[in-house]
Write a protein that holds these residues in place. Structure first.
Motif, PDB file in Angstrom:
ATOM      1  N   VAL A 218       0.742  -1.147  -0.005  1.00 37.50           N
ATOM      2  CA  VAL A 218       0.146  -0.084  -0.081  1.00 37.50           C
ATOM      3  C   VAL A 218       1.060   1.082   0.098  1.00 37.50           C
ATOM      4  CG1 VAL A 218      -1.815   1.252   1.209  1.00 37.50           C
ATOM      5  CG2 VAL A 218      -1.787  -1.326   1.111  1.00 37.50           C
ATOM      6  N   LEU A 219       0.809   1.880  -0.844  1.00 29.91           N
ATOM      7  CA  LEU A 219       1.807   3.292  -1.263  1.00 29.91           C
ATOM      8  C   LEU A 219       0.845   4.466  -0.920  1.00 29.91           C
ATOM      9  CD1 LEU A 219       4.620   4.403  -2.217  1.00 29.91           C
ATOM     10  CD2 LEU A 219       3.387   4.364  -4.611  1.00 29.91           C
ATOM     11  N   PRO A 220       1.343   5.161   0.290  1.00 31.90           N
ATOM     12  CA  PRO A 220       0.606   6.623   0.309  1.00 31.90           C
ATOM     13  C   PRO A 220       1.216   7.616  -0.705  1.00 31.90           C
ATOM     14  CG  PRO A 220       1.854   5.684   2.463  1.00 31.90           C
ATOM     15  CD  PRO A 220       2.250   4.870   1.158  1.00 31.90           C
ATOM     16  N   ILE A 221       0.202   8.411  -1.076  1.00 27.13           N
ATOM     17  CA  ILE A 221       0.625   9.500  -2.055  1.00 27.13           C
ATOM     18  C   ILE A 221      -0.054  10.911  -1.577  1.00 27.13           C
ATOM     19  CG2 ILE A 221       1.136   7.773  -4.049  1.00 27.13           C
ATOM     20  CD1 ILE A 221      -1.778   8.671  -5.074  1.00 27.13           C
ATOM     21  N   SER A 251      -7.537   6.627  -4.659  1.00 23.99           N
ATOM     22  CA  SER A 251      -7.328   5.769  -3.510  1.00 23.99           C
ATOM     23  C   SER A 251      -7.768   4.459  -3.850  1.00 23.99           C
ATOM     24  CB  SER A 251      -7.613   6.167  -2.238  1.00 23.99           C
ATOM     25  OG  SER A 251      -7.088   7.275  -1.781  1.00 23.99           O
ATOM     26  N   GLY A 252      -7.242   3.315  -3.629  1.00 26.79           N
ATOM     27  CA  GLY A 252      -7.540   1.973  -4.018  1.00 26.79           C
ATOM     28  C   GLY A 252      -7.044   1.590  -5.549  1.00 26.79           C
ATOM     29  N   GLN A 253      -6.836   2.396  -6.423  1.00 23.86           N
ATOM     30  CA  GLN A 253      -6.288   2.062  -7.733  1.00 23.86           C
ATOM     31  C   GLN A 253      -4.899   1.107  -7.391  1.00 23.86           C
ATOM     32  OE1 GLN A 253      -5.927   5.274 -10.156  1.00 23.86           O
ATOM     33  NE2 GLN A 253      -4.826   4.471 -11.703  1.00 23.86           N
ATOM     34  N   VAL A 254      -4.782   0.188  -7.999  1.00 24.14           N
ATOM     35  CA  VAL A 254      -3.597  -0.771  -8.172  1.00 24.14           C
ATOM     36  C   VAL A 254      -2.809  -0.662  -9.458  1.00 24.14           C
ATOM     37  CG1 VAL A 254      -3.014  -3.271  -7.789  1.00 24.14           C
ATOM     38  CG2 VAL A 254      -5.008  -2.485  -6.506  1.00 24.14           C
ATOM     39  N   LEU A 255      -1.667  -0.586  -9.180  1.00 22.36           N
ATOM     40  CA  LEU A 255      -0.578  -0.572 -10.288  1.00 22.36           C
ATOM     41  C   LEU A 255       0.206  -1.879 -10.119  1.00 22.36           C
ATOM     42  CD1 LEU A 255       0.443   3.182 -10.027  1.00 22.36           C
ATOM     43  CD2 LEU A 255      -1.274   2.161 -11.483  1.00 22.36           C
ATOM     44  N   ARG A 256       0.855  -2.232 -11.381  1.00 18.05           N
ATOM     45  CA  ARG A 256       1.558  -3.462 -11.392  1.00 18.05           C
ATOM     46  C   ARG A 256       3.033  -3.152 -11.619  1.00 18.05           C
ATOM     47  NH1 ARG A 256       0.031  -9.109 -11.837  1.00 18.05           N
ATOM     48  NH2 ARG A 256      -2.133  -8.237 -12.188  1.00 18.05           N
ATOM     49  N   LEU A 257       3.858  -3.900 -10.920  1.00 17.02           N
ATOM     50  CA  LEU A 257       5.523  -3.895 -11.290  1.00 17.02           C
ATOM     51  C   LEU A 257       5.718  -5.262 -11.468  1.00 17.02           C
ATOM     52  CD1 LEU A 257       6.620  -1.808  -8.247  1.00 17.02           C
ATOM     53  CD2 LEU A 257       6.703  -0.975 -10.709  1.00 17.02           C
ATOM     54  N   ARG A 258       6.041  -5.744 -12.848  1.00 16.28           N
ATOM     55  CA  ARG A 258       6.330  -6.899 -13.299  1.00 16.28           C
ATOM     56  C   ARG A 258       7.657  -7.471 -12.941  1.00 16.28           C
ATOM     57  NH1 ARG A 258       2.034  -8.747 -16.122  1.00 16.28           N
ATOM     58  NH2 ARG A 258       0.519  -7.222 -17.147  1.00 16.28           N
ATOM     59  N   ASP A 272       4.691 -10.837  -9.590  1.00 16.82           N
ATOM     60  CA  ASP A 272       4.573  -9.386  -9.719  1.00 16.82           C
ATOM     61  C   ASP A 272       4.633  -8.765  -8.216  1.00 16.82           C
ATOM     62  OD1 ASP A 272       4.909  -9.856 -12.452  1.00 16.82           O
ATOM     63  OD2 ASP A 272       2.611  -9.804 -12.740  1.00 16.82           O
ATOM     64  N   GLN A 273       4.772  -7.537  -8.094  1.00 18.33           N
ATOM     65  CA  GLN A 273       4.298  -6.786  -6.987  1.00 18.33           C
ATOM     66  C   GLN A 273       3.258  -5.811  -7.591  1.00 18.33           C
ATOM     67  OE1 GLN A 273       7.097  -4.948  -4.365  1.00 18.33           O
ATOM     68  NE2 GLN A 273       6.024  -2.960  -4.544  1.00 18.33           N
ATOM     69  N   LEU A 274       2.002  -5.799  -6.663  1.00 12.27           N
ATOM     70  CA  LEU A 274       0.827  -5.008  -6.805  1.00 12.27           C
ATOM     71  C   LEU A 274       1.016  -3.884  -5.697  1.00 12.27           C
ATOM     72  CD1 LEU A 274      -1.795  -7.577  -7.293  1.00 12.27           C
ATOM     73  CD2 LEU A 274      -0.540  -6.418  -9.055  1.00 12.27           C
ATOM     74  N   VAL A 275       0.863  -2.508  -6.429  1.00 15.03           N
ATOM     75  CA  VAL A 275       0.778  -1.524  -5.646  1.00 15.03           C
ATOM     76  C   VAL A 275      -0.486  -0.613  -5.395  1.00 15.03           C
ATOM     77  CG1 VAL A 275       2.081   0.956  -5.261  1.00 15.03           C
ATOM     78  CG2 VAL A 275       3.235  -1.260  -6.416  1.00 15.03           C
ATOM     79  N   GLU A 276      -1.007  -0.549  -4.425  1.00 17.61           N
ATOM     80  CA  GLU A 276      -2.440   0.136  -4.135  1.00 17.61           C
ATOM     81  C   GLU A 276      -2.100   1.282  -3.478  1.00 17.61           C
ATOM     82  OE1 GLU A 276      -6.113  -0.318  -1.133  1.00 17.61           O
ATOM     83  OE2 GLU A 276      -5.026  -2.216  -1.321  1.00 17.61           O
ATOM     84  N   LEU A 277      -2.662   2.293  -4.279  1.00 19.73           N
ATOM     85  CA  LEU A 277      -2.540   3.585  -3.903  1.00 19.73           C
ATOM     86  C   LEU A 277      -3.332   4.093  -2.752  1.00 19.73           C
ATOM     87  CD1 LEU A 277      -2.145   5.329  -7.703  1.00 19.73           C
ATOM     88  CD2 LEU A 277      -0.307   4.109  -6.138  1.00 19.73           C
ATOM     89  N   LYS A 278      -2.881   4.954  -2.036  1.00 19.77           N
ATOM     90  CA  LYS A 278      -3.727   5.203  -0.919  1.00 19.77           C
ATOM     91  C   LYS A 278      -3.267   6.940  -0.639  1.00 19.77           C
ATOM     92  CE  LYS A 278      -4.514   5.053   4.248  1.00 19.77           C
ATOM     93  NZ  LYS A 278      -3.899   4.292   5.286  1.00 19.77           N
ATOM     94  N   ILE A 279      -4.246   8.098  -1.099  1.00 20.63           N
ATOM     95  CA  ILE A 279      -4.387   9.469  -0.966  1.00 20.63           C
ATOM     96  C   ILE A 279      -4.148   9.931   0.361  1.00 20.63           C
ATOM     97  CG2 ILE A 279      -5.102  11.570  -1.602  1.00 20.63           C
ATOM     98  CD1 ILE A 279      -6.604  10.201  -4.051  1.00 20.63           C
ATOM     99  N   VAL A 280      -3.285  10.532   0.854  1.00 19.36           N
ATOM    100  CA  VAL A 280      -3.099  10.837   2.131  1.00 19.36           C
ATOM    101  C   VAL A 280      -3.230  12.317   2.370  1.00 19.36           C
ATOM    102  CG1 VAL A 280      -1.739  10.953   4.364  1.00 19.36           C
ATOM    103  CG2 VAL A 280      -1.676   8.998   2.804  1.00 19.36           C
ATOM    104  N   ALA A 281      -4.186  12.931   2.928  1.00 21.12           N
ATOM    105  CA  ALA A 281      -4.303  14.372   3.209  1.00 21.12           C
ATOM    106  C   ALA A 281      -2.913  14.886   4.015  1.00 21.12           C
ATOM    107  CB  ALA A 281      -5.492  14.537   3.994  1.00 21.12           C
ATOM    108  N   PRO A 282      -2.649  16.392   3.807  1.00 24.59           N
ATOM    109  CA  PRO A 282      -1.565  16.757   4.489  1.00 24.59           C
ATOM    110  C   PRO A 282      -1.692  16.769   6.063  1.00 24.59           C
ATOM    111  CG  PRO A 282      -2.687  18.612   3.245  1.00 24.59           C
ATOM    112  CD  PRO A 282      -3.241  17.217   2.849  1.00 24.59           C
TER     113      PRO A 282
END
Length: 310
Positions: A218-221, A251-258, A272-282
């Motif tokens: 899970v990747l915070p952005i 948030s919840g969108q999944v990107l793939r690193l093959r 593969d590695q699956l990266v789930e995006l998580k939008i984090v407020a300031p």
């Protein structure tokens, strides 16, 4: 040595008391803390063997019932044979009693010799002596997540206090077993040395999780990274890499690193590695940011929950 005595606890001690006593001995007597202290090392090994037995409720109960000994091994059943051999109604009881034998293999050797003699000694030389393979001994081992993913080396302290070096294969999964040939129970006669069977449990990781050969993260952005897109650094089990975040990410969108996942045992291709995006407020919203979004909201308002209305 009695495991309760080794830890300095009573037989009615709770699991928490047993754990506390073991940790105290580790702090006081671990070889890494007191190098060269042979007495302390012996105390540590005895405590480690005792704790390995008593921390398992099933093993502890079996020990208390006398079914296994302090090393966790089954109690020998020779006494049952011995009792029967000495019984008056034993039809095979002869001039020499079973009690006269100090070693079970000696009894079987004499028995086979007597059988050869009764049969004329022909064709039965291969039965001389009694031989039995050593028992396979089973252990459980928790290994760090990264050692299971990439391979590594660790040690097991056996019930007798000895230390066994274990090579962790790359890609081993939770519940799989490592076989260490010749590291098990001792044989009888010319039998084969038993093996050690080590069942692995993989410890959880604070960043990575695993589903088969796939790694998930899970990747915070930030809000601006989600809106504007761009490249951000993301951790993988083999080191950080740059990942492109598309514009308008949610948030919840999944990107793939093959090819950034697990290489299964015996194979070179990786999952593969699956990266789930998580939008984090300031951490704090200042007046400037609030004013900006108020103005933006007036012109571009939208409802992301529109499809949920019934």
């Amino acid at each position: 040595m009695d495991p309760y005595e080794a830890l300095g606890v009573s037989k009615t001690a709770s699991a928490a008391e047993i754990k506390k006593a073991y940790r105290k001995i580790v702090k006081e007597s671990h070889p890494d803390i007191n190098p060269g202290d042979k007495a302390g090392e012996a105390r540590f090994k005895a405590a480690a063997a005792a704790y390995d037995l008593l921390k398992d409720p099933e093993k502890r109960a079996r020990f208390d019932r006398g079914e296994i000994d302090a090393s966790g091994q089954e109690r020998p059943e020779a006494n049952y044979y011995r009792n029967y051999a000495g019984a008056r109604d034993n039809p095979y009881r002869g001039g020499q009693r079973f009690d006269d034998y100090e070693d079970l293999s000696d009894f079987f050797s004499d028995f086979m010799r007597s059988q050869r003699g009764a049969r004329g000694g022909a064709g039965h030389d291969h039965m001389h002596g009694f031989h039995s393979d050593g028992e396979d001994l089973r252990y459980r081992l928790e290994v760090p997540f990264m050692d299971a993913a990439l391979g590594g080396t660790t040690r097991i302290t056996l019930p007798d206090g000895s230390v066994l070096q274990v090579q962790i294969p790359r890609g081993i999964a939770d519940g799989q077993t490592i076989r260490l040939k010749g590291k098990g129970g001792a044989p009888v006669g010319k039998g084969r040395q038993g093996d050690a069977l080590v069942t692995v449990s993989v410890a959880p990781h604070k960043v990575f999780s695993r589903e088969g050969d796939t790694i998930r993260v899970v990747l915070p952005i930030t809000i601006d990274e989600a809106i504007l897109g761009g490249k951000v650094e993301v951790p993988t089990i083999s080191g950080p890499v740059n990942l492109t975040i598309p514009k308008g990410a949610s948030s919840g969108q999944v990107l793939r690193l093959r090819g950034r996942g697990i290489a299964p045992r015996g194979r070179e291709d990786r999952g593969d590695q699956l990266v789930e995006l998580k939008i984090v407020a300031p951490p704090s919203v200042d007046d400037e940011l609030a004013s900006f979004f108020e103005a933006w909201k007036q012109k571009h308002s939208y409802d992301p929950r529109k499809g949920m209305k019934t």
